[in-house]
Design a protein around this motif. Structure first.
Motif, PDB file in Angstrom:
ATOM      1  N   MET A   1       9.726  48.188  53.097  1.00  0.00           N
ATOM      2  CA  MET A   1      10.971  48.684  52.487  1.00  0.00           C
ATOM      3  C   MET A   1      11.695  47.526  51.816  1.00  0.00           C
ATOM      4  O   MET A   1      12.189  46.614  52.487  1.00  0.00           O
ATOM      5  N   ASN A   2      11.729  47.544  50.512  1.00  0.00           N
ATOM      6  CA  ASN A   2      12.365  46.477  49.744  1.00  0.00           C
ATOM      7  C   ASN A   2      13.849  46.811  49.558  1.00  0.00           C
ATOM      8  O   ASN A   2      14.222  47.631  48.720  1.00  0.00           O
ATOM      9  N   LYS A   3      14.701  46.167  50.323  1.00  0.00           N
ATOM     10  CA  LYS A   3      16.128  46.482  50.297  1.00  0.00           C
ATOM     11  C   LYS A   3      16.799  46.101  48.977  1.00  0.00           C
ATOM     12  O   LYS A   3      17.913  46.559  48.694  1.00  0.00           O
ATOM     13  N   ALA A   4      16.115  45.297  48.178  1.00  0.00           N
ATOM     14  CA  ALA A   4      16.670  44.939  46.867  1.00  0.00           C
ATOM     15  C   ALA A   4      16.802  46.178  45.974  1.00  0.00           C
ATOM     16  O   ALA A   4      17.631  46.205  45.056  1.00  0.00           O
ATOM     17  N   ILE A   5      16.014  47.185  46.256  1.00  0.00           N
ATOM     18  CA  ILE A   5      16.084  48.447  45.503  1.00  0.00           C
ATOM     19  C   ILE A   5      17.454  49.095  45.652  1.00  0.00           C
ATOM     20  O   ILE A   5      17.911  49.820  44.764  1.00  0.00           O
ATOM     21  N   LEU A   6      18.122  48.822  46.753  1.00  0.00           N
ATOM     22  CA  LEU A   6      19.409  49.451  47.035  1.00  0.00           C
ATOM     23  C   LEU A   6      20.587  48.734  46.363  1.00  0.00           C
ATOM     24  O   LEU A   6      21.722  49.203  46.459  1.00  0.00           O
ATOM     25  N   LYS A   7      20.315  47.627  45.693  1.00  0.00           N
ATOM     26  CA  LYS A   7      21.396  46.930  44.996  1.00  0.00           C
ATOM     27  C   LYS A   7      22.010  47.830  43.933  1.00  0.00           C
ATOM     28  O   LYS A   7      21.325  48.645  43.318  1.00  0.00           O
ATOM     29  N   ARG A   8      23.310  47.622  43.712  1.00  0.00           N
ATOM     30  CA  ARG A   8      24.045  48.480  42.794  1.00  0.00           C
ATOM     31  C   ARG A   8      23.424  48.497  41.397  1.00  0.00           C
ATOM     32  O   ARG A   8      23.302  49.550  40.769  1.00  0.00           O
ATOM     33  N   GLU A   9      23.031  47.320  40.897  1.00  0.00           N
ATOM     34  CA  GLU A   9      22.500  47.253  39.531  1.00  0.00           C
ATOM     35  C   GLU A   9      21.143  47.963  39.407  1.00  0.00           C
ATOM     36  O   GLU A   9      20.821  48.553  38.362  1.00  0.00           O
ATOM     37  N   VAL A  10      20.347  47.947  40.487  1.00  0.00           N
ATOM     38  CA  VAL A  10      19.055  48.646  40.468  1.00  0.00           C
ATOM     39  C   VAL A  10      19.279  50.157  40.494  1.00  0.00           C
ATOM     40  O   VAL A  10      18.644  50.904  39.740  1.00  0.00           O
ATOM     41  N   GLN A  11      20.180  50.599  41.360  1.00  0.00           N
ATOM     42  CA  GLN A  11      20.496  52.028  41.438  1.00  0.00           C
ATOM     43  C   GLN A  11      21.065  52.537  40.115  1.00  0.00           C
ATOM     44  O   GLN A  11      20.744  53.635  39.664  1.00  0.00           O
ATOM     45  N   LYS A  12      21.894  51.714  39.484  1.00  0.00           N
ATOM     46  CA  LYS A  12      22.459  52.082  38.176  1.00  0.00           C
ATOM     47  C   LYS A  12      21.350  52.224  37.141  1.00  0.00           C
ATOM     48  O   LYS A  12      21.344  53.167  36.327  1.00  0.00           O
ATOM     49  N   PHE A  13      20.406  51.288  37.163  1.00  0.00           N
ATOM     50  CA  PHE A  13      19.274  51.333  36.233  1.00  0.00           C
ATOM     51  C   PHE A  13      18.483  52.629  36.401  1.00  0.00           C
ATOM     52  O   PHE A  13      18.113  53.280  35.408  1.00  0.00           O
ATOM     53  N   LEU A  14      18.231  53.019  37.638  1.00  0.00           N
ATOM     54  CA  LEU A  14      17.446  54.231  37.905  1.00  0.00           C
ATOM     55  C   LEU A  14      18.140  55.468  37.354  1.00  0.00           C
ATOM     56  O   LEU A  14      17.496  56.334  36.747  1.00  0.00           O
ATOM     57  N   HIS A  15      19.434  55.574  37.553  1.00  0.00           N
ATOM     58  CA  HIS A  15      20.170  56.745  37.058  1.00  0.00           C
ATOM     59  C   HIS A  15      20.297  56.735  35.531  1.00  0.00           C
ATOM     60  O   HIS A  15      20.302  57.794  34.902  1.00  0.00           O
ATOM     61  N   GLU A  16      20.379  55.542  34.953  1.00  0.00           N
ATOM     62  CA  GLU A  16      20.458  55.455  33.489  1.00  0.00           C
ATOM     63  C   GLU A  16      19.139  55.837  32.823  1.00  0.00           C
ATOM     64  O   GLU A  16      19.121  56.261  31.667  1.00  0.00           O
TER      65      GLU A  16
END
Length: 395
Positions: A1-16
């Motif tokens: 489980m790569n917790k870096a995925i949960l960073k705000r900028e990564v989550q924003k990228f996924l939704h964009e």
């Protein structure tokens, strides 16, 4: 489980990039040093799939998605909510095959305590993280084999054991309980000794009558369909239950739910009437067909059957409580007469108790698929082959 995925900028990228194909993301260079393109594509795929299947997960910030297989094998929100209805408020429940944790979450909304067992350590961690994001603090996670954990459990008797045995063994799909992992038939005596109720999820293709011969103390069989596709088959067992088995046929179609309940005895004792097609034709939902209540369906809804082995019904009156589709009959003709016609047709083709399949009929008679017309090719009252021309009542 790569917790870096949960960073705000990564989550924003996924939704964009929600409307992009995950495969395209996988081929591009990742904009993040600590998250690979493959990981981004996997998370995007999970996010996209959850939009319809698991809207609560889609709408909740910080959800971590597992492998594609784990998402595909998980329940939907609709079926998870349904299973929650089968347990009592304040129960202690153990989910022996917890997986992604969808069922555990919905059980937790009603149960006092849920124990989630999952031998895949990473998947257990993901489920635990998501449960925290969803606010489900009464789920306790055990990253170990559920059977082993249950065997060692010294708590007072549990209220419910829930198990969804794996139906893919050595890369092959299996359908009998005894062929699944774990073997619920072999473990059943231990289950009944540990809990008051057992809830087993099975493959929709499982033969219900064969399963009832394998299991003991079955109180209820639940067949759930979504938009006329059989999605889940559930067996509810209760210690010392020795009475008749109740069949619950539940059909979800858009925002509508219909349910029909019967027993094997009611089906066995039913003596339906038969008729040629009348004003309306009724096509049973897949949940009804799976349950096998063919005769009692006619009695309960005051309908006529077209033939003993043709599972279509008819009446001069419209019954909106019927679980399935209803059509207005335009006219009926013999298949022998239909074959003589040469004019092109556009219609939706269905067969019931007929020697040819829909695709064969469309090819043979050059029928274009779709449109407002419906053709039912079936065997009628006098064993003759019929074509019933219909239009949907809803159209």
């Amino acid at each position: 489980m790569n917790k870096a995925i949960l960073k705000r900028e990564v989550q924003k990228f996924l939704h964009e990039h929600l409307e992009e194909q995950p495969a395209a993301i996988a081929l591009r260079k990742s904009p993040f040093n600590d998250v690979t393109s493959t990981e981004l594509a996997a998370q995007l795929d999970g996010l996209r799939r959850s939009r319809k299947k698991l809207p609560l997960w889609f709408d909740t910030p910080g959800i971590y998605f597992p492998s594609l297989l784990s998402i595909e094998q998980s329940s939907s929100s609709l079926t998870g909510l349904y299973k929650c209805r089968l347990i009592g408020k304040g129960e202690i429940l153990i989910d022996l095959t917890g997986g992604f944790g969808v069922d555990s979450y919905y059980f937790s909304t009603k149960a006092k305590e849920v124990i989630h067992c999952e031998h895949n350590v990473q998947l257990s961690q993901i489920a635990a993280h998501n449960a925290h994001q969803l606010g489900a603090d009464n789920i306790f996670f055990q990253a170990e084999d559920g059977i082993a954990y249950l065997t060692s459990l010294n708590l007072p008797i549990l209220d419910t054991i829930y198990i969804d045995p794996s139906r893919r063994v050595k890369q092959q799909k299996v359908f009998r309980f005894q062929d699944c992992e774990p073997d619920v038939v072999d473990q059943l005596p231990m289950f009944l000794n540990k809990a008051k109720k057992i809830l087993i999820k099975a493959a929709p293709l499982l033969d219900i009558k064969a399963a009832l011969k394998e299991l003991q103390h079955v109180k209820e069989v639940h067949i759930i369909s979504v938009q006329n596709e059989c999605k889940e088959l559930l067996f509810l067992l209760e210690s010392n239950h020795a009475k008749a088995v109740n069949y619950f046929c539940t059909a979800f179609d858009k925002d509508e739910e219909k349910q029909f309940v019967f027993t094997a005895q009611q089906e066995q004792e039913s003596k339906p009437n038969f008729s040629d097609p009348k004003k309306y034709l009724y096509e049973p939902d897949s949940a009804l067909l799976k349950a096998g209540g063919f005769k009692y369906t006619a009695i309960a809804f005051n309908l006529y059957k077209l033939h003993q082995h043709t599972h279509l019904y008819t009446a001069d009156t419209l019954n909106n409580t019927f679980i399935g589709r209803c059509f207005e009959v335009v006219f009926t003709e013999r298949y022998a007469d239909f074959k003589k016609k040469k004019e092109p047709l556009k219609a939706n083709v269905t067969t019931r108790n007929f020697p040819l399949k829909p695709d064969d009929l469309k090819k043979k008679h050059k029928i274009k698929d779709g449109g407002a017309n419906y053709l039912f090719f079936c065997t009628g009252l006098q064993d003759e082959l019929l074509v019933v021309h219909c239009r949907s009542v809803k159209e």
